[in-house]
Design a protein around this motif. Structure first.
Motif, short mmCIF file in Angstrom:
data_model
loop_
_atom_site.label_atom_id
_atom_site.label_comp_id
_atom_site.label_asym_id
_atom_site.label_seq_id
_atom_site.Cartn_x
_atom_site.Cartn_y
_atom_site.Cartn_z
N ILE A 6 1.07 -1.17 -0.11
CA ILE A 6 0.04 0.04 0.09
C ILE A 6 0.93 1.30 0.04
CG2 ILE A 6 -1.80 1.42 1.28
CD1 ILE A 6 -2.60 -1.35 2.52
N ILE A 7 0.49 2.18 -0.96
CA ILE A 7 1.45 3.42 -1.11
C ILE A 7 0.61 4.54 -0.75
CG2 ILE A 7 2.61 4.93 -2.45
CD1 ILE A 7 3.07 2.11 -4.11
N ALA A 8 0.82 5.27 0.40
CA ALA A 8 -0.15 6.42 0.80
C ALA A 8 0.91 7.46 1.28
CB ALA A 8 -1.23 5.90 1.66
N ILE A 16 -2.56 3.89 -3.39
CA ILE A 16 -2.26 2.58 -4.35
C ILE A 16 -1.99 1.19 -3.86
CG2 ILE A 16 -0.67 2.07 -6.20
CD1 ILE A 16 0.17 4.93 -6.93
N LEU A 17 -2.87 0.28 -4.07
CA LEU A 17 -2.74 -0.91 -3.72
C LEU A 17 -1.94 -1.78 -4.76
CD1 LEU A 17 -5.38 -3.02 -1.87
CD2 LEU A 17 -4.26 -3.92 -4.25
N VAL A 18 -0.88 -2.71 -4.48
CA VAL A 18 -0.37 -3.58 -5.47
C VAL A 18 -0.33 -4.84 -4.90
CG1 VAL A 18 1.56 -4.22 -7.04
CG2 VAL A 18 1.11 -1.62 -6.59
N ARG A 19 -0.80 -5.82 -5.75
CA ARG A 19 -0.88 -7.42 -5.15
C ARG A 19 -0.62 -8.41 -6.28
NH1 ARG A 19 -2.86 -11.99 -3.05
NH2 ARG A 19 -2.38 -12.49 -1.07
N GLU A 20 0.17 -9.21 -6.14
CA GLU A 20 0.04 -10.31 -7.23
C GLU A 20 -0.70 -11.67 -6.88
OE1 GLU A 20 4.32 -11.45 -7.48
OE2 GLU A 20 4.52 -9.60 -9.02
N PHE A 21 -1.33 -12.27 -7.83
CA PHE A 21 -2.15 -13.32 -7.72
C PHE A 21 -1.65 -14.42 -8.55
CE2 PHE A 21 -4.54 -10.05 -6.15
CZ PHE A 21 -5.29 -10.39 -5.10
N LEU A 118 -2.55 -7.12 -9.60
CA LEU A 118 -3.63 -6.21 -9.45
C LEU A 118 -3.00 -5.01 -8.94
CD1 LEU A 118 -6.98 -6.96 -8.06
CD2 LEU A 118 -5.56 -4.94 -7.18
N THR A 119 -3.42 -3.60 -9.49
CA THR A 119 -2.98 -2.61 -9.00
C THR A 119 -4.29 -1.45 -9.00
OG1 THR A 119 -0.88 -2.66 -10.19
CG2 THR A 119 -1.55 -0.33 -9.49
N GLN A 120 -4.54 -1.14 -7.76
CA GLN A 120 -5.70 -0.29 -7.62
C GLN A 120 -5.33 1.11 -7.29
OE1 GLN A 120 -9.32 -1.71 -5.36
NE2 GLN A 120 -9.07 -0.04 -4.01
N ASN A 121 -5.52 2.16 -8.23
CA ASN A 121 -5.10 3.48 -7.93
C ASN A 121 -6.54 4.10 -7.55
OD1 ASN A 121 -4.08 6.13 -8.13
ND2 ASN A 121 -3.29 5.74 -10.00
N THR A 122 -6.59 4.62 -6.28
CA THR A 122 -7.55 5.35 -5.78
C THR A 122 -7.24 6.93 -5.67
OG1 THR A 122 -8.28 3.42 -4.49
CG2 THR A 122 -9.48 5.57 -4.06
N ARG A 143 -6.37 -5.53 3.41
CA ARG A 143 -5.60 -6.79 3.55
C ARG A 143 -6.66 -8.17 3.60
NH1 ARG A 143 -0.51 -5.81 3.46
NH2 ARG A 143 0.30 -3.69 4.46
N THR A 144 -7.66 -7.89 4.28
CA THR A 144 -8.53 -9.14 4.68
C THR A 144 -9.17 -9.42 3.37
OG1 THR A 144 -8.87 -8.24 6.85
CG2 THR A 144 -10.55 -10.02 5.62
N SER A 145 -9.55 -8.53 2.46
CA SER A 145 -10.15 -8.79 0.87
C SER A 145 -9.32 -9.21 0.23
CB SER A 145 -10.78 -7.34 0.50
OG SER A 145 -12.07 -6.96 1.31
#
Length: 162
Positions: A6-8, A16-21, A118-122, A143-145
């Motif tokens: 998480i980048i805030a 910004i959230l970044v996570r690999e699946f 997955l990158t989520q830019n809010t 994190r839970t989601s």
């Protein structure tokens, strides 16, 4: 897979959230756009999620309610901008308990060798709105989601194997 980042940055109206699946991006896209799948991963485990509306098309609306153990509902809603695809989803996001505080989510799915990032830019209109989001338990919920999403797409990928 990898732990979520998480980048805030202080003073910047963005998270910004970044996570690999270890799953194809099509499975992640389905998890974001099929109501029965969204209900299986979105939000903390101690809340029940009801997808009230999910119309993933340009101008389509989405709306869901999370219920706590006492039956109190927390409603979130927004609009899709552009046609959602396995490459990206653009949507607005608003929490009924903070009317008028709208933010924009750009969610991208980038697949390489069976691993999807997955990158989520809010993006928020004001730093104060971003700070309320961060201070309101955003990290725990994300994190839970993301752990639940990982479990779901892993299961879906295994089911798709011959």
């Amino acid at each position: 897979m990898t732990e979520m980042r998480i980048i805030a940055e202080p003073g910047v109206p963005q998270v910004i959230l970044v996570r690999e699946f270890k799953a194809p991006r099509e499975l992640l896209f389905r998890a974001y756009t099929e109501p029965e799948l969204v209900q299986r991963w979105l939000g903390p485990r101690n809340l029940e999620l009801v997808v009230n509306q999910l119309d993933p098309r340009h101008g389509g609306r989405w709306r869901w309610t999370q219920y706590d153990q006492d039956g109190k509902g927390y409603v979130f809603h927004g609009l899709y901008h552009g046609t959602p695809s396995p490459e990206r989803i653009v949507q607005t996001y608003e929490f009924d308990q903070a009317p008028g505080t709208v933010y924009l989510n750009l969610i991208t799915f980038e697949e390489t060798g069976g691993v999807t990032t997955l990158t989520q830019n809010t993006v928020f209109f004001a730093v104060e709105d971003r700070d309320l989001y961060v201070d309101g338990g955003m990290e725990h919920g994300l994190r839970t989601s993301m752990r639940r999403l990982d479990d779901l797409v892993t299961q879906l990928a295994e089911e798709a194997q011959p």
